[in-house]
Write a protein that holds these residues in place. Structure first.
Motif, short mmCIF file in Angstrom:
data_model
loop_
_atom_site.label_atom_id
_atom_site.label_comp_id
_atom_site.label_asym_id
_atom_site.label_seq_id
_atom_site.Cartn_x
_atom_site.Cartn_y
_atom_site.Cartn_z
N GLY A 286 -90.12 9.68 24.29
CA GLY A 286 -91.08 10.40 23.53
C GLY A 286 -92.64 9.71 23.99
O GLY A 286 -92.53 8.62 24.20
N PRO A 287 -93.80 10.28 23.53
CA PRO A 287 -95.08 9.70 23.75
C PRO A 287 -94.95 8.54 22.78
O PRO A 287 -94.90 8.69 21.61
N MET A 288 -95.72 7.45 23.07
CA MET A 288 -96.03 6.40 22.30
C MET A 288 -97.66 6.27 22.15
O MET A 288 -98.27 6.18 23.25
N GLU A 289 -97.96 6.16 21.08
CA GLU A 289 -99.44 6.06 20.69
C GLU A 289 -99.70 4.81 20.11
O GLU A 289 -98.99 4.20 19.18
N PHE A 290 -100.64 4.15 20.39
CA PHE A 290 -101.14 2.78 19.82
C PHE A 290 -102.41 2.91 19.13
O PHE A 290 -103.40 3.68 19.50
N THR A 291 -102.28 2.15 17.87
CA THR A 291 -103.49 2.01 16.87
C THR A 291 -103.82 0.67 16.84
O THR A 291 -103.04 -0.22 17.05
N PHE A 292 -105.12 0.35 16.28
CA PHE A 292 -105.77 -0.98 16.18
C PHE A 292 -106.10 -1.53 14.82
O PHE A 292 -106.69 -2.39 14.53
#
Length: 400
Positions: A286-292
Motif C-alpha cells: 500500500g502507499p506509504m506517506e512520510f511526515t516530518f
C-alpha cells in the motif's frame, strides 16, 4: 493502588466510580474530607472564577471526549499547568473528569521522569463527574470523604528485552526495531502496547526464519518504562552512546493496531529520499506517506536527541482512542488482520534499512539537533516537561 473510594456526604449519597492517577501520591492517613470545587477546564479563567474556594478543596476538572490524536496531545499538554495552578492555590486534590463514556476508567501520568505527582489525583467516571458538576452548577455544595491509600515504594529495577540478528558484513552498524513492553494495569495493555511488542518479536522470527542475513545488524528491543516517561529507551540510548555513530535508525511502533500509513521522520527532511528508496518494496502493501512531525512522546525521543534517524509508524486511530490506557484495553480489541499487515511492514522496513547499500541519513551534530528542536517544537515540549535542563547539561541527548 489501595482501595480508592469516595463517599458523597452532601447533598445526598450517590455512587462515584474513580481510580488513582498513575503517579499520584496517596491521600493523608484517614483520607480527605472537603468540598468539591468546579474549576471548569482548569485554565486561568476557571481558577479565577472559583476564587478562594479552591484552597483546601478537591478540584473537579472538566474534559472533552477523546476522539482524535490532537485531543490526546492536548490532554497531556494542559495537565501540568492545571496541576501547578492547583498546587499554588492550595488545593487538596484533583478529580479529572474521564474523557471516555459509559463509566470507562483509565490511568495516565503527567511526569516525564517517574517522579511522584504534587497532589493526590483521581480519574472520575464521566457520568459521575457530570452529575457532581450539575449539583455545583445549581449552587448546591458537594462535600465528600475521599480515600486513596496508594502505596509508594522506592525505585525498582526494570529491564529492556533485547535480541539481535548480526549483519553479514557491517555487523557493527545496526537498525533498531522497537516497541514498549509496559502497560497500564486496569486492562491488559493489548493495544498499548502488547500488539506491537508481539509485532517486534514476530518480525524477528520472520526475518530469522527467512534465512536471509542483512548487510547490517538488526536489534529488536522491547523497552520498559515508556509509560513513565520513556525511561527504558532513554537508558538504552545513554548506555549505547559510544556506538550511536553506527546506528542507522530507530523504528518505533506504539499506536495499537490501526493501519500503518507510513512513518514520521522526526522533523528530518534529509531522510526522505533514502527512506523512500529503501522502502520501495512496500509499494505492494500500500502507499506509504512520510511526515516530518517530531512528536517526542514515545521511544523515539532519546534517539532524536542523540541525532540518530528515527522513524515512528503513523497509524490510523482505529479503536485506539476509546481504549487508550483503559480497563477496556484487552485482547478482544486486537484486529489480527491489520496486525499481520503492520508486522509485514515493520519487518520489511527493518530489513530494508539494514540491507540498503547506503544509510538513509547521518547522525546529526548537537548543533543540528538543537536546530531541529527549535523548528519542530520539541524544545518547547521538553521545557514544559522539565526535561530541558538535562539536555542543556548534556545528561540527555547528544553531548556538547
Amino acid at each position: 493502588e489501595g482501595r480508592t473510594r469516595l463517599e458523597v456526604l452532601s447533598p445526598a449519597p450517590f455512587p462515584v466510580r474513580l481510580v488513582s492517577g498513575g503517579w499520584s501520591p496517596p491521600t493523608p492517613v484517614g483520607g480527605i474530607t472537603a468540598d468539591i470545587v468546579d474549576v471548569e477546564a482548569g485554565d486561568e479563567a476557571g481558577f479565577a472564577k472559583a476564587g478562594v474556594a479552591v484552597k483546601g478543596a478537591i478540584l473537579l476538572v472538566h474534559s472533552t471526549p477523546l476522539v482524535t490524536w490532537d485531543d490526546l496531545d492536548r490532554e497531556y499538554d494542559v495537565q501540568p499547568g492545571i496541576i501547578e495552578r492547583a498546587r499554588k492555590a492550595g488545593a487538596a486534590a484533583i478529580f479529572w473528569m474521564s474523557t471516555r463514556p459509559n463509566l470507562l476508567l483509565y490511568r495516565h501520568t503527567t511526569t516525564p521522569d517517574g517522579r511522584i505527582e504534587a497532589l493526590p489525583q483521581a480519574i472520575v467516571a464521566r457520568e459521575d463527574a457530570e452529575r457532581i458538576a450539575r449539583f455545583l452548577a445549581t449552587g448546591q455544595k458537594v462535600r465528600v470523604h475521599f480515600e486513596m491509600p496508594n502505596q509508594v515504594t522506592g525505585p525498582v529495577e526494570s529491564e529492556n528485552v533485547v535480541g539481535e540478528i548480526r549483519g553479514r558484513e557491517k555487523a557493527d552498524e545496526f537498525v533498531l526495531l522497537g516497541a514498549h513492553l509496559d502497560s497500564w494495569d486496569l486492562g491488559t495493555g493489548a493495544l498499548d502496547n502488547g500488539c506491537n511488542a508481539a509485532l517486534v518479536i514476530d518480525a524477528a522470527r520472520v526475518i530469522h526464519a527467512s534465512g536471509n542475513i542483512p548487510l547490517r545488524s538488526i536489534r529488536f528491543v522491547l523497552f520498559t518504562g515508556e509509560e513513565e516517561g520513556e525511561l527504558g529507551s532513554r537508558a538504552y540510548a545513554h548506555a549505547h552512546r559510544a556506538e550511536l555513530d553506527h546506528m542507522v535508525a530507530a523504528i518505533i511502533y506504539d499506536a495499537g493496531v490501526g493501519r500503518v500509513t507510513g512513518y514520521s521522520l522526526g522533523g528530518r527532511k534529509d531522510l526522505l529520499a533514502g527512506v523512500r528508496e529503501a522502502l520501495e518494496p512496500l509499494k505492494s502493501v500500500g502507499p506509504m506517506e512520510f511526515t516530518f512531525d517530531a512528536p517526542g512522546d514515545t521511544d523515539d525521543l532519546d534517539f532524536v536527541l542523540e541525532g540518530v534517524p528515527a522513524l515512528v509508524a503513523n497509524q490510523d486511530p482505529a479503536n485506539y482512542m476509546l481504549n487508550y490506557h483503559a480497563a477496556s484495553d484487552t485482547f478482544d480489541k486486537v484486529d489480527f488482520v491489520e496486525l499481520k499487515r503492520n508486522e509485514a511492514i515493520a519487518a520489511v522496513t527493518a530489513y530494508a534499512l539494514a540491507d540498503s547499500s547506503a544509510r538513509i541519513g547521518r547522525r546529526q551534530t548537537r548543533a543540528e539537533v538543537e536546530q531541529l528542536l527549535k523548528e519542530s517544537g520539541l524544545e518547547e515540549s521538553l521545557k514544559k516537561e522539565g526535561a530541558w535542563a538535562a539536555w542543556e547539561k548534556g545528561e540527555r541527548g547528544r553531548q556538547p
